[in-house]
Design a protein around this motif. Structure first.
Motif, PDB file in Angstrom:
ATOM      1  N   GLU A 161       3.100   8.282   0.757  1.00  0.00           N
ATOM      2  CA  GLU A 161       3.015   8.997   2.028  1.00  0.00           C
ATOM      3  C   GLU A 161       3.652  10.362   1.842  1.00  0.00           C
ATOM      4  O   GLU A 161       4.827  10.462   1.456  1.00  0.00           O
ATOM      5  CB  GLU A 161       3.756   8.230   3.132  1.00  0.00           C
ATOM      6  CG  GLU A 161       3.067   6.973   3.600  1.00  0.00           C
ATOM      7  CD  GLU A 161       2.151   7.232   4.786  1.00  0.00           C
ATOM      8  OE1 GLU A 161       2.281   8.293   5.433  1.00  0.00           O
ATOM      9  OE2 GLU A 161       1.315   6.350   5.070  1.00  0.00           O
ATOM     10  N   ALA A 216       1.611   1.848  -3.535  1.00  0.00           N
ATOM     11  CA  ALA A 216       0.434   2.207  -4.325  1.00  0.00           C
ATOM     12  C   ALA A 216      -0.106   3.590  -3.979  1.00  0.00           C
ATOM     13  O   ALA A 216      -0.534   4.338  -4.861  1.00  0.00           O
ATOM     14  CB  ALA A 216      -0.659   1.162  -4.128  1.00  0.00           C
ATOM     15  N   ALA A 217      -0.112   3.938  -2.694  1.00  0.00           N
ATOM     16  CA  ALA A 217      -0.768   5.167  -2.246  1.00  0.00           C
ATOM     17  C   ALA A 217       0.204   6.281  -1.884  1.00  0.00           C
ATOM     18  O   ALA A 217      -0.152   7.458  -1.938  1.00  0.00           O
ATOM     19  CB  ALA A 217      -1.659   4.868  -1.039  1.00  0.00           C
ATOM     20  N   GLU A 244       0.830  -1.205   0.000  1.00  0.00           N
ATOM     21  CA  GLU A 244       0.000   0.000   0.000  1.00  0.00           C
ATOM     22  C   GLU A 244       0.864   1.255   0.000  1.00  0.00           C
ATOM     23  O   GLU A 244       0.491   2.272  -0.594  1.00  0.00           O
ATOM     24  CB  GLU A 244      -0.935   0.012   1.203  1.00  0.00           C
ATOM     25  CG  GLU A 244      -1.904   1.187   1.166  1.00  0.00           C
ATOM     26  CD  GLU A 244      -2.887   1.184   2.323  1.00  0.00           C
ATOM     27  OE1 GLU A 244      -4.060   1.508   2.094  1.00  0.00           O
ATOM     28  OE2 GLU A 244      -2.457   0.874   3.458  1.00  0.00           O
TER      29      GLU A 244
END
Length: 333
Positions: free
Chosen positions: A78, A75-76, A72
Motif C-alpha cells: 500500500e 503481497a501487493a 494481500e
C-alpha cells in the motif's frame, strides 16, 4: 441453551467492553500525536469484521481508513502505508499466520501496530506495539472496533453522542445474552428444518454485507462444509438472482442502517421465487438500553450472537462438529 456457557459468555463480553478506557486513552494519544491513515487488517472472519468500521468511517469522515486482507497487504503493498500510519489487527487465537506476518510487514515500515486478542503470550500480542487483551476466546471483536472507531470519529468532530453510546455499550453483555435466549427456539427450528440442506444463498447489505460474507465463508463453508453463494443486497439484481429456484434456501441478514430498504427489496424478490427464505432482522430484538440512533451500529454484533445459536443447532442436527477441519491448520499451504 444448547452448548451455551452463560457465565463464560457474559465474562467474555464484559472483558471486551471493559477495554473502553484503554481504547480511549490509545486513540486520544494517537490523535494528539497525529497520524495520516488507519489500516484495519484481518484474515477471513477478522477481515470481514473490519468492513463495518471502514464503512462507518467512509460515511462520516474524510480520514483515510482502509480494511485490508493481511496476506494481500504483504503481497501487493500500500503506497500510503508508512511511519504516519496506524494498523489494527485482531485474532481470536493470537496465532493467525497471515496476521502475524502482516504485523511484521507493517512494523518494518514504521507503522504503529495495535493488536486485539485474548492470549497475552501469543505472537500477535507479543509482536504489536500496543496490545488490548480480552479474556481468552472472546468473540466477536465488534465492541472493541466500534469503541475505537467512534472514539476516533468523535475526536475529529465527525460522530455525535460518543459518550452516550459508550455508556450504553456497558450493558452489552446482558443485552446480547437476551439476543441469544430469544434466538434459541428459532435456531432450533431452523436447524431441524434444514438438516439435509446442502446449499445456502446469503444476502446482506450495508454494515451487514460483511456478516453475510463471514457467515457464508467462515461458518457454513469452513465449519459445516456446506456450499454457499453470498451477495450484497444492492448487487443482488445484477446476476445472483438467476440462481434462485423454488427450493433454494435463502438467509437474509437485515439491519437498521441506511441499507435496510435495499435488503428488504432483495428479500421480497427472493420470497417470490423461493419457498425457503429466512430473514434474521435486528428489529426483532428489544436491545433494551440502546438508543434508537445507535441500533443500526450493532447489527453485525447482534447477528453474530443470534446465528451463533443457529450454528450450534446445525452442528447438532448434522452431527458435524464446528471444530472439525480437513485442511485449515491441518495441511501446509
Amino acid at each position: 441453551m444448547l452448548g451455551f456457557n452463560e457465565p463464560e459468555f457474559l465474562s467474555q463480553m464484559a472483558s471486551a467492553v471493559a477495554l473502553r478506557p484503554q481504547i480511549e486513552e490509545l486513540v486520544d494519544r494517537l490523535v494528539d500525536e497525529g497520524f495520516d491513515n488507519l489500516y484495519l487488517v484481518g484474515a477471513g472472519g477478522t477481515y470481514a469484521q473490519m468492513w463495518p468500521y471502514e464503512r462507518l468511517a467512509r460515511q462520516r469522515s474524510t480520514f483515510d481508513v482502509r480494511a485490508v486482507i493481511a496476506a494481500e497487504l504483504i503481497a501487493a503493498g500500500e503506497a500510503s502505508l508508512g511511519e504516519r500510519s496506524v494498523a489494527v489487527f485482531t485474532s481470536a487465537s493470537g496465532t493467525t499466520d497471515d496476521t502475524v506476518r502482516a504485523i511484521d510487514y507493517c512494523k518494518a515500515k514504521g507503522v504503529h501496530t495495535i493488536g486485539i486478542t485474548g492470549y497475552p503470550d501469543s505472537p500477535v500480542a507479543k509482536n504489536v506495539d500496543t496490545v488490548l487483551l480480552t479474556e481468552p476466546k472472546a468473540w466477536p471483536f465488534d465492541p472493541q472496533m466500534l469503541i475505537l472507531m467512534t472514539r476516533l470519529l468523535s475526536r475529529r468532530g465527525e460522530f455525535e453522542g460518543y459518550e452516550k453510546l459508550a455508556a450504553e455499550l456497558d450493558k452489552l453483555p446482558q443485552i446480547l445474552l437476551e439476543v441469544a435466549k430469544q434466538t434459541e427456539p428459532v435456531a432450533e427450528k431452523f436447524a431441524d428444518d434444514h438438516k439435509d440442506t446442502g446449499y445456502y444463498f446469503l444476502i446482506g447489505g450495508g454494515n451487514l454485507w460483511a456478516y453475510a460474507y463471514l457467515y457464508s465463508m467462515c461458518i457454513l463453508e469452513e465449519m459445516q462444509w456446506l456450499r454457499t453463494t453470498r451477495v450484497h443486497s444492492a448487487e443482488f439484481f445484477h446476476g445472483s438472482l438467476e440462481l434462485l429456484e423454488e427450493d433454494t434456501s435463502v438467509i437474509v441478514f437485515q439491519g437498521e442502517d441506511e441499507a435496510r430498504g435495499l435488503t428488504e427489496r432483495a428479500a421480497n424478490f427472493a420470497k417470490r421465487i423461493s419457498k425457503d427464505v429466512t430473514v434474521f432482522d435486528t428489529k426483532d430484538y428489544p436491545l433494551d438500553g440502546i438508543s434508537p440512533e445507535f441500533r443500526g451500529l450493532l447489527g453485525p454484533l447482534v447477528h453474530d450472537v443470534a446465528t451463533g445459536r443457529v450454528s450450534k443447532h446445525l452442528e447438532r442436527v448434522r452431527d458435524h462438529s464446528l471444530e472439525l477441519r480437513r485442511y485449515y491448520r491441518v495441511m501446509d499451504y
